[in-house]
Design an enzyme around this catalytic site. Structure first.
Site, short mmCIF file in Angstrom:
data_model
loop_
_atom_site.label_atom_id
_atom_site.label_comp_id
_atom_site.label_asym_id
_atom_site.label_seq_id
_atom_site.Cartn_x
_atom_site.Cartn_y
_atom_site.Cartn_z
N CYS A 104 0.82 -1.20 0.00
CA CYS A 104 0.00 0.00 0.00
C CYS A 104 0.87 1.27 0.00
CB CYS A 104 -0.97 -0.07 1.19
SG CYS A 104 -2.36 1.00 1.00
N HIS A 188 -3.62 -5.60 0.98
CA HIS A 188 -2.97 -6.06 2.21
C HIS A 188 -2.94 -7.59 2.26
CE1 HIS A 188 -2.55 -2.16 4.22
NE2 HIS A 188 -3.61 -1.84 3.51
N GLU A 190 -1.63 -9.36 4.40
CA GLU A 190 -1.56 -9.86 5.78
C GLU A 190 -2.93 -10.05 6.43
OE1 GLU A 190 -0.24 -7.15 4.61
OE2 GLU A 190 -1.01 -5.39 5.65
#
Ligand code: XMP
Length: 551
Positions: A104, A188, A190
């Site tokens: 990002c 993202h 994660e």
């Protein structure tokens, strides 16, 4: 988690000792730019057996990175924008030739550095999107085209001839890209909403950075118990305590404080050791604070902790104190602060009464992070909401063994040490209790309504066998009023907002698609049984951009 700030001889020696202990020759350096999700990257890498060292972008220079020689670098997301408030970072680090994964904001930072155009996007992208993979790359090996990814960004990277576009989504033509040794994703990997995120990190570490070893998973629970033993014994050894280390724990009936209580049980009464009889006095005391709680919380505490021989339980009724402190307070932030003051005062009083040497709390990493605390790097961390249990200065040291955990990892520890499943599977509940589920002023009357609607909603979720299928659900008493016609009478009634989410760890969440017939039943029960309510609505926002609680 130690933060890497500069490569002094001492820090380098410490890190190499850590690597020796973890039996690894490689590390990944994570520049924490202030994202709410940074901790999830560390966890994701830990699950892969990769040592991830968090670095402070405000102090680490290119020379520090050269001395440290990481196998790879991750630059995380964050609240800053490359346009109006470029985050502190030594951009020469991008030129070292070490593989970098920008996530990002991290992607936008290196893209701008290599001359690509980054523009504020007209359409902010929040939520889950479909990733179209456009070029074969090691990063996406084993990831199929059309995989779901979670994006939350305002700026975006313009397609040009500099960056090879690896993937795109509906509103982000460059959702993933590469320039030489620099990889970047606008989403993202994660978070759990990115289907193959763990796989992408695995590809980055092992295929791109060439890491060849994975450190053996260690027993986290055992480590936490040993740490607690050391902390408690340390106090006794200091001569600060004649009691052998008395601990007061704030119990809420929810999973986090329950896990901490059981960790303390193991630490203070290792298996096989005879417990002190009740008459001799126990050194672990649980305090349950009544006043802004759900209808069944107190019963959970009494049932599960009230009759144990390793903890004594006291109920502190603070209803009056909460109502007095909350009088006239209208905004959620003001109410959070007022609630926290009462919480601290009650616990302080109980610390003195019990002669406690420590205060234990179920504080999670999520709580710290959303309060603007967490990784102590120089990057700005957005304060989203002040959690009730963070940043309080107690007169005795705090024990917060879960402060590096999120909900799912804390539950994992709980299972490992035998916390009853019934406590672990309870929906999370915020420490500020119903305060954050009531808009406007908190009064005894509005607390009563909030309890009634919560009671009906949760009861119906259980009856419909939906309770365990959602991660958390709540009912908010709004300040909006709705014109009603009940029987022959007309007037106004409050609008109640129901919500329920699917999540893994509370960092991100999807609104749960509850069946209409279920919502219909709950709505009818609430409007019929709770006189003051005029209508019921259901919230369909994800986190981000919303948060889970109303306030
Ligand atoms: P939000 O609303 O921030 O919530 O998306 C994430 C999770 O944290 C809980 N929550 C709190 N827990 N003290 C807590 O112990 C607090 O002040 C607090 N605020 C939110 C929330 O219920 C959700 O599970």
């Amino acid at each position: 988690m130690p933060i890497f700030k500069t490569a002094t001889m001492e820090t380098l020696a410490e890190i190499s000792e850590e690597m020796r202990m973890r039996k690894t020759a490689h590390l990944i350096l994570l520049f924490s730019m202030g994202s709410q999700f940074d901790h999830l990257i560390v966890q994701q890498l830990a699950r892969l057996g990769v040592y991830c060292l968090v670095a402070d972008p405000a102090s680490v220079r290119v020379e520090d990175v050269q001395k440290l020689k990481p196998a790879g670098i991750i630059v995380s997301g964050g609240p800053a924008s490359v346009h109006d408030e470029p985050p502190p970072f030594d951009e020469k680090i991008f030129d070292l030739g070490i593989p970098v994964l920008g996530v990002c904001l991290g992607f936008q930072m290196w893209a701008k550095h290599v001359g690509a155009k980054v523009t504020p996007h007209e359409k902010r992208e929040f939520g889950t999107h479909t990733l179209k993979i456009l070029s074969a790359d090691d990063l996406f090996e084993g990831v199929s085209n059309g995989t779901k990814v979670l994006q939350t960004h305002g700026d975006s990277i313009e397609p040009d001839s500099i960056i090879t576009i690896l993937g795109s989504t509906e509103n982000a033509p460059v959702a993933a890209g590469r320039y030489k040794h620099l990889w970047g994703v606008q989403f993202h990997p994660e978070v759990t909403e990115t289907d193959k995120g763990a796989h992408m990190y695995e590809n980055f570490c092992f295929k791109i950075c060439g890491i060849t070893d994975r450190f053996p998973a260690h027993n986290v629970s055992k480590e936490k118990i040993e740490n607690l033993q050391k902390q408690i014994a340390g106090k006794s050894a200091e001569g600060g305590s004649a009691s052998g280390g008395k601990v007061l724990i704030a119990l809420s009936g929810g999973s986090d404080s329950s896990v901490v209580a059981y960790l303390l049980k193991e630490a203070m009464h290792p298996q096989g050791e005879t417990l002190k009889s009740r008459s001799q006095g126990l050194t672990l005391r649980g305090i349950y604070i009544r006043g802004i709680d759900r209808p069944d919380d107190e019963a959970y505490v009494k049932n599960y902790f009230g009759k144990q021989d390793w903890i004594s339980v006291e109920i502190a009724d603070a209803t009056k104190e909460f109502l007095a402190a909350l009088k006239g307070k209208m905004s959620m932030q003001e109410k959070r602060v007022a609630m926290r003051d009462v919480y601290r005062e009650v616990l302080e009083e109980k610390i003195k009464e019990f002669g406690a040497d420590f205060i234990a709390q179920g504080t999670l990493y999520t709580d710290l992070r959303e309060s603007g605390l967490g990784n102590a790097t120089g990057a700005r961390v957005a304060e989203i909401k002040v959690h009730h249990n963070t940043g309080i200065k107690f007169s005795v040291p705090e024990l917060t063994p879960l402060s590096d955990c999120v909900k799912d990892s804390a539950r994992g520890i709980g299972r490992d040490i035998g916390v009853p499943e019934d406590l672990l599977v309870r929906h999370p509940f915020p420490g500020p209790g119903l305060v954050v589920r009531i808009e406007g002023e908190i009064t005894a009357e509005r607390l009563k309504i909030a309890r009634a609607i919560d009671g009906i909603y949760i009861e119906e979720l259980r009856v419909a066998d939906l309770y365990k299928t959602v991660w958390q659900a709540g009912a908010t008493l709004t300040r909006s009023e709705h014109t009603v016609s009940k029987g022959d009478d007309a007037g106004t009634g409050y609008v109640v907002a129901l919500w329920a989410v699917w999540s893994v760890n509370g960092f991100t969440a999807r609104f749960a698609q509850l069946p209409y017939d279920f919502l219909d039943r709950v709505s009818r029960r609430i409007t019929n049984e709770v006189r003051e309510v005029g209508s019921v609505v259901y919230r369909i926002s994800d986190k981000p951009p919303a948060t889970i609680e109303w306030g």
